[in-house]
Design a protein around this motif. Structure first.
Motif: not given
Length: 367
Positions: A43-49, A68-74, A105-106, A159-166
């Motif tokens: 997820t370098c694209w989210s961290f860098s942006t 939060s980088e992971m909010y964007i990824v989520r 996403s933003v 969405n369930t998978i994303l909630d659990l893993q992100i």
């Protein structure tokens, strides 16, 4: 024979004596937040942006905010999943993305500070998405194979998978004693997603026009403004001098891209690559034609996204961009406090694209 050996020894001694360790002088060094690691994720694209936007917030408001980088990824993964399903599995589905995916996403879902989004981490306290893609893809492929037999809705399962893993999405939070929604928080930061432009430089499309760059991670079909290579370099230099940092998408597969040494260079053919990372070495002259050839033969691919926060010069006057990476810092494998000093030659050859605020453009390019 003895004379030849003596001459060879003298040449070697001369080269060793003339070898110079790198000595950098900072020219421009813009404000940026601290370096953090993307962990075991793609997820370098989210961290860098996110880092790029954090510097933009500093420029626009003077506030230092850890986003939060992971909010964007989520919020980006459901878009990836939709694209994959609607193309009936005939599309790449991976962790990769581009800067405009974060900006998209933003625009749709706003921003949140890192302290409010409870991102999932492993037992070592790092981000770890090693199983995420396989889990998601298995679910999506099951639906694509037999949609009428699928017992639930694939969107709910994703969405369930994303909630659990992100991490679970949030709609409201408190920051510095003030209540926000993600969109009202975005408004507070003064970031306008429409102000950011993706720029590239390739010969297979007309210059000074926009086109959809056909690289694997461009799942969202983002458009890029195409300019000659010299203009691409000048846009970056002009932006940095005016106080604007730059988002960077580039290839980091070269042996002379070294996170350990904190350096990225393109030595001329025949040079010792390992030695080039420690002593100043002549570099190739990069032409538009050579750049295009390396892109078309897959020697240059969109491996990694980072954040340019300034530039330096070595003792010979060669320009190097100060590039903020997301692989952590202060370890045996990471030097230069997590930054990479990238030579202009490396930038010219290995850059896929940049993103920059529209006000950093030259007047004639704006028009």
């Amino acid at each position: 024979m003895k004379n030849n050996i003596s001459f060879y020894i003298l040449v070697c001694i001369s080269l060793l004596c003339n070898a110079q360790s790198y000595d950098f002088k900072t020219i421009v060094d813009l404000d940026a937040t601290d370096i953090i690691s993307q962990g075991n994720t793609g997820t370098c694209w989210s961290f860098s942006t996110s880092s790029f936007l954090e510097s933009e917030i500093i420029r626009l408001t003077g506030k230092h905010i850890d986003l939060s980088e992971m909010y964007i990824v989520r919020n980006t993964y459901p878009k990836k999943a939709w694209n994959y399903v609607m193309r009936q599995g005939k599309a790449q589905f991976s962790e990769g993305g581009l800067a405009h995916d974060a900006i998209n996403s933003v625009k749709l879902y706003g921003l949140v500070p890192n302290t409010t989004f409870k991102a999932v981490m492993d037992e070592k306290g790092r981000f770890n998405h090693s199983k995420l893609i396989d889990t998601l893809k298995t679910t999506l492929d099951q639906f694509i194979k037999a949609p009428k037999q699928y017992k639930s809705t694939w969107q709910q399962d994703v969405n369930t998978i994303l909630d659990l893993q992100i991490g679970e999405n949030i709609n409201s939070f408190t920051y510095n004693g003030i209540s926000y929604s993600p969109m009202s928080f975005l408004e507070m930061t003064k970031i306008n997603p429409d102000d950011y432009i993706s720029v590239t430089s390739f010969l297979h499309q007309p210059f000074y026009s926009t086109f959809i760059l056909n690289i694997p991670d461009n799942f969202s079909n983002g458009s890029f403004y195409n300019v000659p290579l010299d203009d691409l370099v000048n846009i970056v230099n002009n932006a940095l001098k005016k106080g604007f940092t730059v988002e960077l998408d580039c290839d980091v597969s070269e042996k002379t891209f070294s996170a350990k040494h904190g350096l990225a260079i393109i030595p001329i053919d025949g040079q010792d690559q390992l030695q080039a990372l420690t002593t100043v070495t002549p570099e190739k002259a990069i032409t538009q034609k050579f750049r295009q050839e390396e892109f078309e033969n897959y020697n240059t691919t969109d491996d990694h996204l980072m954040h340019i926060t300034g530039f330096l010069k070595d003792q010979n006057g060669t320009i190097y961009y100060k590039v903020k990476n997301s692989w952590g810092k202060n370890s045996d494998r990471i030097g230069n406090n997590g930054y990479v000093y990238m030579s202009e030659a490396y930038f010219r050859l290995k850059t896929i694209s940049i993103m920059v605020h529209k006000d950093a453009f030259f007047k004639h390019l704006k028009e």
